[in-house]
Design a protein around this motif. Structure first.
Motif, PDB file in Angstrom:
ATOM      1  N   THR A 113      -9.944  -2.114 -12.727  1.00 37.14           N
ATOM      2  CA  THR A 113     -11.180  -2.565 -11.901  1.00 37.14           C
ATOM      3  C   THR A 113     -12.188  -3.075 -12.503  1.00 37.14           C
ATOM      4  OG1 THR A 113      -9.939  -0.602 -10.341  1.00 37.14           O
ATOM      5  CG2 THR A 113     -12.964  -1.327  -9.889  1.00 37.14           C
ATOM      6  N   ASN A 155     -12.141  -6.822  -8.116  1.00 32.86           N
ATOM      7  CA  ASN A 155     -11.060  -6.300  -8.702  1.00 32.86           C
ATOM      8  C   ASN A 155     -10.324  -4.883  -9.014  1.00 32.86           C
ATOM      9  OD1 ASN A 155      -7.920  -7.932  -8.790  1.00 32.86           O
ATOM     10  ND2 ASN A 155      -8.054  -6.002 -10.918  1.00 32.86           N
ATOM     11  N   TYR A 210      -8.820  -1.094  -7.817  1.00 35.77           N
ATOM     12  CA  TYR A 210      -6.781  -1.161  -7.994  1.00 35.77           C
ATOM     13  C   TYR A 210      -7.526   0.829  -7.720  1.00 35.77           C
ATOM     14  CZ  TYR A 210      -4.411  -4.504  -8.914  1.00 35.77           C
ATOM     15  OH  TYR A 210      -4.082  -6.300  -8.968  1.00 35.77           O
ATOM     16  N   GLN A 246      -1.766   0.098  -5.152  1.00 36.52           N
ATOM     17  CA  GLN A 246      -3.164  -0.487  -4.993  1.00 36.52           C
ATOM     18  C   GLN A 246      -4.295  -1.069  -4.718  1.00 36.52           C
ATOM     19  OE1 GLN A 246      -2.219   1.716  -0.580  1.00 36.52           O
ATOM     20  NE2 GLN A 246      -0.006   0.996  -0.936  1.00 36.52           N
ATOM     21  N   GLY A 247      -4.743  -2.301  -3.855  1.00 30.07           N
ATOM     22  CA  GLY A 247      -5.959  -2.397  -4.233  1.00 30.07           C
ATOM     23  C   GLY A 247      -6.420  -3.619  -3.214  1.00 30.07           C
ATOM     24  N   ARG A 248      -7.492  -3.759  -4.062  1.00 26.83           N
ATOM     25  CA  ARG A 248      -8.189  -5.113  -2.556  1.00 26.83           C
ATOM     26  C   ARG A 248      -8.748  -6.169  -4.281  1.00 26.83           C
ATOM     27  NH1 ARG A 248     -13.701  -4.135  -1.801  1.00 26.83           N
ATOM     28  NH2 ARG A 248     -14.680  -2.863  -3.202  1.00 26.83           N
ATOM     29  N   ARG A 249      -8.546  -7.078  -4.080  1.00 23.63           N
ATOM     30  CA  ARG A 249      -9.145  -8.337  -4.260  1.00 23.63           C
ATOM     31  C   ARG A 249     -10.186  -9.248  -3.347  1.00 23.63           C
ATOM     32  NH1 ARG A 249      -4.642 -11.158  -8.619  1.00 23.63           N
ATOM     33  NH2 ARG A 249      -5.410  -9.220  -9.718  1.00 23.63           N
ATOM     34  N   GLU A 255     -11.403 -11.176   1.464  1.00 25.35           N
ATOM     35  CA  GLU A 255     -10.540 -10.133   0.919  1.00 25.35           C
ATOM     36  C   GLU A 255      -9.320  -9.849   0.834  1.00 25.35           C
ATOM     37  OE1 GLU A 255     -12.249  -5.345   0.713  1.00 25.35           O
ATOM     38  OE2 GLU A 255     -12.458  -6.900   2.223  1.00 25.35           O
ATOM     39  N   ARG A 256      -7.751  -9.575   0.119  1.00 22.06           N
ATOM     40  CA  ARG A 256      -7.141  -9.327   0.607  1.00 22.06           C
ATOM     41  C   ARG A 256      -6.815  -8.031  -0.308  1.00 22.06           C
ATOM     42  NH1 ARG A 256      -2.800 -11.433  -3.038  1.00 22.06           N
ATOM     43  NH2 ARG A 256      -4.059 -12.732  -4.948  1.00 22.06           N
ATOM     44  N   TYR A 257      -5.382  -7.163   0.571  1.00 18.40           N
ATOM     45  CA  TYR A 257      -5.394  -5.688  -0.231  1.00 18.40           C
ATOM     46  C   TYR A 257      -3.763  -6.469  -1.187  1.00 18.40           C
ATOM     47  CZ  TYR A 257      -8.499  -3.292   2.340  1.00 18.40           C
ATOM     48  OH  TYR A 257      -9.395  -2.907   2.748  1.00 18.40           O
ATOM     49  N   THR A 317      -0.768  -4.867  -4.498  1.00 19.21           N
ATOM     50  CA  THR A 317       0.079  -3.865  -4.376  1.00 19.21           C
ATOM     51  C   THR A 317       0.492  -4.522  -5.989  1.00 19.21           C
ATOM     52  OG1 THR A 317       2.391  -4.649  -3.932  1.00 19.21           O
ATOM     53  CG2 THR A 317       0.490  -2.530  -2.197  1.00 19.21           C
ATOM     54  N   PRO A 350       0.513  -9.194  -2.003  1.00 18.63           N
ATOM     55  CA  PRO A 350      -0.227  -8.532  -0.543  1.00 18.63           C
ATOM     56  C   PRO A 350       0.560  -7.749   0.149  1.00 18.63           C
ATOM     57  CG  PRO A 350      -0.611 -11.304  -0.707  1.00 18.63           C
ATOM     58  CD  PRO A 350       0.290 -10.734  -1.946  1.00 18.63           C
TER      59      PRO A 350
END
Length: 321
Positions: free
Chosen positions: A211, A251, A253, A275-278, A284-286, A288, A316
């Protein structure tokens, strides 16, 4: 007058017959005393050494004791008979190994005879062959032309020595088993403790390492490098340099599921589903990802990442790719 001269009468003196052949039960008792105590010590030490690969000191102690047991067996079986005429087992049961002419075999002949006993052991029948052979021979005796006969006259009193050997071998076997049990138990406890620690700390360490935020990129990367071992830190720094030269975005997680694959007192492997987001809105997109992480405990008793392999790259959720 005729003189009659009487011829002197000669009396044939027959040579005294050689010592009788030793019965099978005496031979079995003699070889049991000579071989079984040492073999038991060697087998016990080998098993204990195989169970203690993480403890080199105890491993070398077991190897040294096993090697000493083999050396003493060889001295008793090969050298002692040529010096004193006896081994401990043969003296206890009153038997001796001789050539067919009654002479004593050399140490090399005794060594070859013991090696030839491998044929008796492999066939099993070879050890039982003296029960019906007219000269009471095993296959080894046939090959080396030796026989086992009752000893000529009473032998030395070796009973105290035999009791000492049996007591020492028993103590070493019990002691080796006890040490092995204690060390293995301690190792299992340490592995269980590792599993419990990694189950809690592992996901947090990986999430913190992966992260970062462009606003605090230098501090986030420095924190990530502090969570890696010396071995993995260089690889992590190279990856961070690539991110810095590009266009870094948020970034983040968080662990969803994890499992400890194996654990040792100072090493563990974990499988993690993240799982996370970037990026930031509106881009923004989620995502894995699945990673396999190897942890190592340092001298400061802290767990760090020693290796990290990405099994499924970030994508995604629900993309099906």
């Amino acid at each position: 007058m005729t003189v009659v001269v009487e011829e002197p009468q000669t009396t044939a003196v027959s040579e005294s017959p050689p010592n009788p052949l030793a019965p099978w039960r005496l031979r079995a008792g003699a070889i049991s005393v000579d071989v079984l105590p040492g073999a038991a010590v060697v087998a016990t030490m080998a098993l204990v050494a195989l169970s203690l690969p993480q403890h080199p000191v105890w491993w070398w102690v077991c190897v040294a004791i096993g090697g000493l047991a083999i050396l003493l067996m060889l001295l008793n079986r090969l050298l002692l008979p040529t010096v004193t005429g006896w081994s401990l087992g043969r003296a206890l049961f009153g038997v001796a190994v001789t050539r067919r002419d009654g002479s004593a075999p050399t140490p090399w002949a005794l060594l070859l005879r013991d090696l030839a006993h491998l044929l008796d052991t492999a066939s099993v029948v070879g050890w039982l062959w003296p029960l019906w052979d007219s000269r009471g021979r095993t296959f080894a005796d046939m090959l080396l032309r030796t026989e086992v006969r009752r000893a000529d006259g009473p032998g030395p009193n070796v009973r105290p020595w035999v009791l000492g050997v049996l007591a020492t071998a028993t103590s070493l076997c019990l002691g080796g088993a006890a040490v092995g049990g204690v060390v293995v138990y301690a190792q299992d406890r340490a592995s269980q403790q590792t599993t419990a620690e990694i189950a809690v700390q592992g996901p947090k360490i990986v999430a913190q390492m992966l992260t970062y935020d462009p606003k605090s990129l230098a501090g986030d990367f420095a924190r990530a490098r502090s969570l890696a071992t010396d071995k993995y830190r260089g690889q992590l720094a190279a990856q961070q340099e690539i991110v810095q030269k590009g266009h870094p975005v948020i970034n983040e997680y968080w662990p969803v599921n994890s499992a400890v694959l194996d654990a040792a007192p100072d090493r563990a492997t974990m499988l993690l589903f993240l799982q996370g987001r970037r990026g930031a809105a509106p881009d923004e997109r989620y995502i894995t990802a699945t990673v396999r992480v190897v942890f190592a405990k340092g001298g400061d008793n802290r767990w760090r990442v020693d290796d990290l392999a990405v099994l499924t790259k970030p994508k995604p959720p629900g993309s099906g790719k």
